[in-house]
Structures are given as C-alpha cells and as structure tokens.
Design a protein around this motif. Structure first.
Motif, PDB file in Angstrom:
ATOM      1  N   GLY A   1       7.233  -3.627 -12.832  1.00 45.64           N
ATOM      2  CA  GLY A   1       6.173  -2.927 -12.118  1.00 45.64           C
ATOM      3  C   GLY A   1       5.275  -2.186 -13.095  1.00 45.64           C
TER       4      GLY A   1
ATOM      5  N   ASN B   1       3.543   4.817  -8.448  1.00 47.96           N
ATOM      6  CA  ASN B   1       3.466   3.363  -8.375  1.00 47.96           C
ATOM      7  C   ASN B   1       2.140   2.998  -7.721  1.00 47.96           C
ATOM      8  OD1 ASN B   1       3.648   0.646  -8.083  1.00 47.96           O
ATOM      9  ND2 ASN B   1       5.613   0.644  -7.028  1.00 47.96           N
TER      10      ASN B   1
ATOM     11  N   GLU C   1       3.892  -4.194  -6.580  1.00 53.05           N
ATOM     12  CA  GLU C   1       5.324  -4.509  -6.519  1.00 53.05           C
ATOM     13  C   GLU C   1       6.131  -3.234  -6.743  1.00 53.05           C
ATOM     14  OE1 GLU C   1       6.987  -6.274 -10.422  1.00 53.05           O
ATOM     15  OE2 GLU C   1       4.931  -7.015 -10.351  1.00 53.05           O
TER      16      GLU C   1
ATOM     17  N   LEU D   1       8.159  -0.462  -8.399  1.00 53.78           N
ATOM     18  CA  LEU D   1       8.295   0.085  -9.749  1.00 53.78           C
ATOM     19  C   LEU D   1       9.770   0.380  -9.962  1.00 53.78           C
ATOM     20  CD1 LEU D   1       7.302   1.295 -12.413  1.00 53.78           C
ATOM     21  CD2 LEU D   1       6.840   3.425 -11.149  1.00 53.78           C
TER      22      LEU D   1
END
Length: 138
Positions: free
Chosen positions: A71, A102, A106, A108
């Motif tokens: 990520g 994040n 996707e 993290l």
C-alpha cells in the motif's frame, strides 16, 4: 487451574497474533508485555483500509520504527509530509508528532516497533484535534 507462566521467548505465527480491531484499523500484535515474560519491545502489524488512518499522535516515552509492507502511506512527521511505499521505513524518536494516512486504493499494511514497552503514563497521546495538525490535511 493455575495460570501458566509466560514464556521467555515465543514463536508467533500470523494466526497466533493478538488481534485488536479498532474503528478503521486492525492491529496484529506479535510481541508486547503480557505475551512473553519480559520484553522492552512492542511489535505490531497494522492494516488500514483505504481512507483510514492513525491520526496525528505521539508517544511520550517511546521511540518507533515504521516499515511499509504494502500500500501507500501519506506519512506526516510534525508538519512534513512524505509518501511511503513498500520497503520504506521511518524512525521516530520519543515525543515526535506523526500521523499515518492511507490515501491509496488498497489496504495499507505496515509494521511498527516501539520501545520501551513498559513506561508510566499513556502509550499514545492524540493531537489531531489541535493546531497545527488539525489544519494540515484540511
């Protein structure tokens, strides 16, 4: 039944971690006081879904290392922002304000090591509601 003494050392598979589910994040503890007999380390794998964060905070008596597994992290240290990608790490001395966000699409996934694990007072002090951190991401 008598309580078993804590081991002096311990192998921990991912399935044996102590799972801590918090709003917007999950922590998988591999090492901390109470898991082994005596340690000065805390070692955790953290997963933050997209849009979630460890908001601005500091550890008044602990230093910390962060290491990104997957990520992208928008990582703040005091008022400086950097993007961290897999393989990147960050060392934070005691008392430094930081936040991990994040901003990717996707999960993290990152590791954190904190030391010393045993100290008086709070482990974490949240400051995301205080200036200048309150306005940094506005």
């Amino acid at each position: 039944m008598a309580e078993q003494p804590l081991p002096g050392w311990r192998f921990v598979s991912f399935n044996e971690t102590e799972v801590e589910k918090l709003p917007g994040k999950t922590h998988y503890w591999h090492c901390k006081p109470g898991m082994v007999r005596d340690t000065n380390l805390m070692f955790v794998r953290a997963q933050l879904p997209p849009g979630e964060a460890h908001t601005f905070h500091f550890h008044p008596k602990m230093e910390e290392i962060l290491y990104v597994l997957s990520g992208t992290a928008e990582q703040w240290v005091v008022t400086e922002k950097r993007l961290m990608i897999p393989g990147d790490s960050l060392y934070l001395p005691v008392g430094i304000v930081h936040g991990t966000y994040n901003t990717g699409s996707e999960v993290l996934d990152f590791l954190a090591v904190l030391s010393p694990a045993k100290s008086q007072g709070p482990v974490t002090v949240e400051v995301s509601d205080q200036e200048p951190w309150k306005s940094l991401r506005a």
